[in-house]
Structure formats: C-alpha cells, structure tokens
Design a protein around this motif. Structure first.
Motif, PDB file in Angstrom:
ATOM      1  N   GLN A 193       2.245  -4.368   3.101  1.00  0.00           N
ATOM      2  CA  GLN A 193       1.825  -3.339   3.454  1.00  0.00           C
ATOM      3  C   GLN A 193       2.204  -2.419   4.862  1.00  0.00           C
ATOM      4  O   GLN A 193       2.212  -3.167   5.663  1.00  0.00           O
ATOM      5  CB  GLN A 193       0.459  -3.004   3.490  1.00  0.00           C
ATOM      6  CG  GLN A 193       0.099  -2.863   1.738  1.00  0.00           C
ATOM      7  CD  GLN A 193      -1.159  -2.271   1.260  1.00  0.00           C
ATOM      8  OE1 GLN A 193      -2.874  -2.707   1.980  1.00  0.00           O
ATOM      9  NE2 GLN A 193      -1.875  -1.324   0.303  1.00  0.00           N
ATOM     10  N   SER A 196      -2.074   0.897   6.568  1.00  0.00           N
ATOM     11  CA  SER A 196      -3.520   0.691   4.774  1.00  0.00           C
ATOM     12  C   SER A 196      -3.574   1.719   3.787  1.00  0.00           C
ATOM     13  O   SER A 196      -3.552   1.471   3.001  1.00  0.00           O
ATOM     14  CB  SER A 196      -4.351   0.452   5.850  1.00  0.00           C
ATOM     15  OG  SER A 196      -4.493   1.680   6.385  1.00  0.00           O
ATOM     16  N   GLU A 197      -2.919   3.148   4.108  1.00  0.00           N
ATOM     17  CA  GLU A 197      -2.236   3.805   3.054  1.00  0.00           C
ATOM     18  C   GLU A 197      -1.043   3.468   2.177  1.00  0.00           C
ATOM     19  O   GLU A 197      -1.032   4.504   1.510  1.00  0.00           O
ATOM     20  CB  GLU A 197      -2.870   5.447   3.645  1.00  0.00           C
ATOM     21  CG  GLU A 197      -3.894   5.213   4.522  1.00  0.00           C
ATOM     22  CD  GLU A 197      -5.131   5.196   3.667  1.00  0.00           C
ATOM     23  OE1 GLU A 197      -4.842   5.825   2.614  1.00  0.00           O
ATOM     24  OE2 GLU A 197      -6.649   4.533   4.022  1.00  0.00           O
ATOM     25  N   GLU A 198      -0.563   3.481   2.506  1.00  0.00           N
ATOM     26  CA  GLU A 198       1.161   2.553   2.088  1.00  0.00           C
ATOM     27  C   GLU A 198       0.852   1.967   0.883  1.00  0.00           C
ATOM     28  O   GLU A 198       0.293   0.952   0.609  1.00  0.00           O
ATOM     29  CB  GLU A 198       2.072   3.271   2.896  1.00  0.00           C
ATOM     30  CG  GLU A 198       2.304   4.490   3.918  1.00  0.00           C
ATOM     31  CD  GLU A 198       3.547   3.503   4.951  1.00  0.00           C
ATOM     32  OE1 GLU A 198       4.139   3.593   4.393  1.00  0.00           O
ATOM     33  OE2 GLU A 198       3.443   4.771   5.687  1.00  0.00           O
ATOM     34  N   LYS A 199       1.510   2.189   0.109  1.00  0.00           N
ATOM     35  CA  LYS A 199       2.608   0.719  -1.205  1.00  0.00           C
ATOM     36  C   LYS A 199       2.842  -0.083  -0.385  1.00  0.00           C
ATOM     37  O   LYS A 199       4.010   0.078  -0.195  1.00  0.00           O
ATOM     38  CB  LYS A 199       2.893   1.378  -2.250  1.00  0.00           C
ATOM     39  CG  LYS A 199       1.708   1.848  -3.659  1.00  0.00           C
ATOM     40  CD  LYS A 199       2.104   2.683  -4.379  1.00  0.00           C
ATOM     41  CE  LYS A 199       1.391   3.241  -5.633  1.00  0.00           C
ATOM     42  NZ  LYS A 199       2.324   3.921  -6.863  1.00  0.00           N
ATOM     43  N   SER A 200       2.671  -1.173  -0.857  1.00  0.00           N
ATOM     44  CA  SER A 200       3.613  -2.002  -0.433  1.00  0.00           C
ATOM     45  C   SER A 200       4.963  -1.607  -1.186  1.00  0.00           C
ATOM     46  O   SER A 200       5.138  -1.846  -2.524  1.00  0.00           O
ATOM     47  CB  SER A 200       2.882  -3.809  -0.927  1.00  0.00           C
ATOM     48  OG  SER A 200       2.044  -3.577  -0.576  1.00  0.00           O
TER      49      SER A 200
END
Length: 300
Positions: A193, A196-200
């Motif tokens: 990632q 923390s707030e984003e998609k891999s």
C-alpha cells in the motif's frame, strides 16, 4: 474509515466474476489434482500432473480436461461470492472504530467465511469430483457415463443429502484454509500500500493472492485428499472404500504412507495460486461497484 460501509451486492458480483475467470483458467490442473489424489497404490495410471493431462487429452480429447467444468462454472459464482463477501462482512463487523484488525480477529473472519462457503462448496465438489474422475474409472472399466445422467443418478440414489457427502471433511479443509489465507493475504497486500488510505497496486494484490492461496492450499492438502476420496462414489479395481473421515485417514496412512496426504499438493497450489490472485485483482478493482454504479446512475 469507521463509517465506511461495505456493499454486499457489489462484493457478491466481484466474487462471482473472479470465480468464473479463475476456474476457466485453471480447471485442467484441478482435474489432474483430483485424479492424482484418487488413484491408490497398485492402480496408478498417472505419474505426474503433466502425464495425467497428456493421457487425458489422448483418451478423452482436449475437452476431456474440462470434464465437470459446467458444474464448477455454475456453482463457483455463488461459492466465491459467499467466501469473499463473508470475509469482508466479518472483518467489517469485527473491526473497532476502523482500527487494524488483530491477527486473532482476522483469523475469526476467515473462519466465518470458510464456514459459510461450504453451503455451496460441498455439493459443487461432490458433483465435480464424480465427473472429473469418471475418465480415470472409465479407462479401467471401459465404461463412459454421460455427465447429466451421472448427476441424475446421484440425486436419485442418494437424494439432496447425498450432495452433502463429505461435509465434515469439506469444513475441515475450507475453514483452516480461510483461517490461513485471509490474514496472510491482508498482511501481504498491506505491504504494497502506498499509504494507509490507498489500495495496493493490482499486481501487489495478485501476488499476495497467489502466495497466500498456494500456502494455504498446501497446508490443508491432507484434508483435501481425504475429502476427495470420501466424495468419490466410484472406485477402481481393488481400491479401498471408506466409512468416514477417520477411517479414510487411517487407511490412507496404513496402505499408502504419510506421503499420500501430499498427493496433488503441487497441482492444488498451481490451481489455488492464480485462482485467488485473479480473484483478488477483480475484487479490488471494484468491478461490482462500477456495474452497480452504472445501473443506479440517472439516465439523461
């Protein structure tokens, strides 16, 4: 993150699409796994996955590798949809104020998902195994049975309850699988990632699904061998019959040795790795959310 809601219909669509794509890609390897696991000492027709696939093509044609695929393609949509959506559901409700789940809670979510999926998995595997193994039995007995007739005969002789033969063995395979798979995937996927707030990235989800899937598949392979034997109603010449999970495990250990519990492990890892890699990519791309968004958007 606390107020983030999951869309169950979208998750079901994602799981279904993922299952269809994955099964289409890896079904021949799954057929080889079933036939390798079912053959007993003294009745060995195949020496390896490649030997099994080559002999299958020679004796049954190219489409022989897809024997039983219709059953799997029909039922894999609800099976994968339930598995993936249930894990999301349990993870969502086990989280506290959007905080990262503890390993124990991740395992509990996986346990819940594995328990839910056997409603569909057991009859799907029951029918699929009969059809996949029919060619091996036919090669010994020189008898070929039509797929539709086999299903009708199974229902007529054993009823609906017959489709759930091996339910306990399926639970003993799928619950531990999910307990291992989902936490391992979540933690591997998180390593890629950007924030923390984003998609891999999709390739990280794919690789995480492959690694977690193959690891979990090999870990529970002994239970898969027992389940496959219990769900196979036809036997080859001089092959053992079993009265239950423990009886099957004891006879395999006594007659074939501990290595028999690893039969098909290589094939199973090759099936599960891309299957769950593809599943997680489709799932995390949010195809279901996109489709529902298009359907719900106001028309001009």
């Amino acid at each position: 993150m606390a107020d983030k809601q999951i869309s169950l219909p979208a998750k079901l669509i994602n799981g279904g699409i993922a299952g269809l794509i994955g099964v289409t890609c890896v079904f021949p390897i799954d057929l080889a796994k079933t036939r390798l696991q079912n053959q007993q000492n003294g009745q060995r027709m195949y020496t390896s996955m490649s030997d099994c696939l080559i002999k299958t093509i020679r004796s049954e044609g190219y489409f022989g590798m897809y024997r039983g695929a219709a059953v799997n393609l029909t039922l894999v949509t609800p099976e994968k949809a339930i598995k993936l959506a249930a894990n999301d559901f349990f993870r969502h409700h086990l989280s506290k104020d959007g905080q990262k789940l503890t390993l124990l809670r991740e395992m509990l979510a996986g346990c819940g998902a594995g328990t839910c999926q056997v409603i569909v998995t057991t009859p799907m595997e029951m029918l699929k195994i009969q059809l996949q193994d029919a060619g091996r039995i036919a090669a010994q007995k020189k008898i070929l049975a039509a797929q539709a007739q086999l299903t009708r005969d199974l229902l007529r002789s054993h009823g609906i309850a017959g489709l759930y033969k091996g339910l306990g063995a399926t639970l003993l395979r799928d619950v531990p699988f999910s307990i291992v798979y989902f936490p391992l995937f979540a933690n591997l996927n998180q390593l890629g990632q950007p924030a923390s707030e984003e998609k891999s990235p999709f390739y990280v989800s794919f690789l995480a699904g492959c690694v977690a899937g193959s690891t979990a598949a090999v870990a529970v392979n002994p239970c898969d061998v027992v389940k496959t034997r219990l769900q196979s109603l036809q036997r080859g010449v001089n092959e053992d019959t079993y009265s239950g999970f423990l009886d099957c495990a004891r006879k395999i250990l006594r007659n074939e040795g501990p290595s028999a519990f690893l039969k098909g492990a290589y094939c199973r890892a090759l099936v599960i790795a891309p299957l769950f890699g593809i599943a997680q990519v489709v799932y995390f791309l949010g195809i279901g959310e996109t489709l529902l968004g298009l359907l719900q958007s106001p028309q001009p």
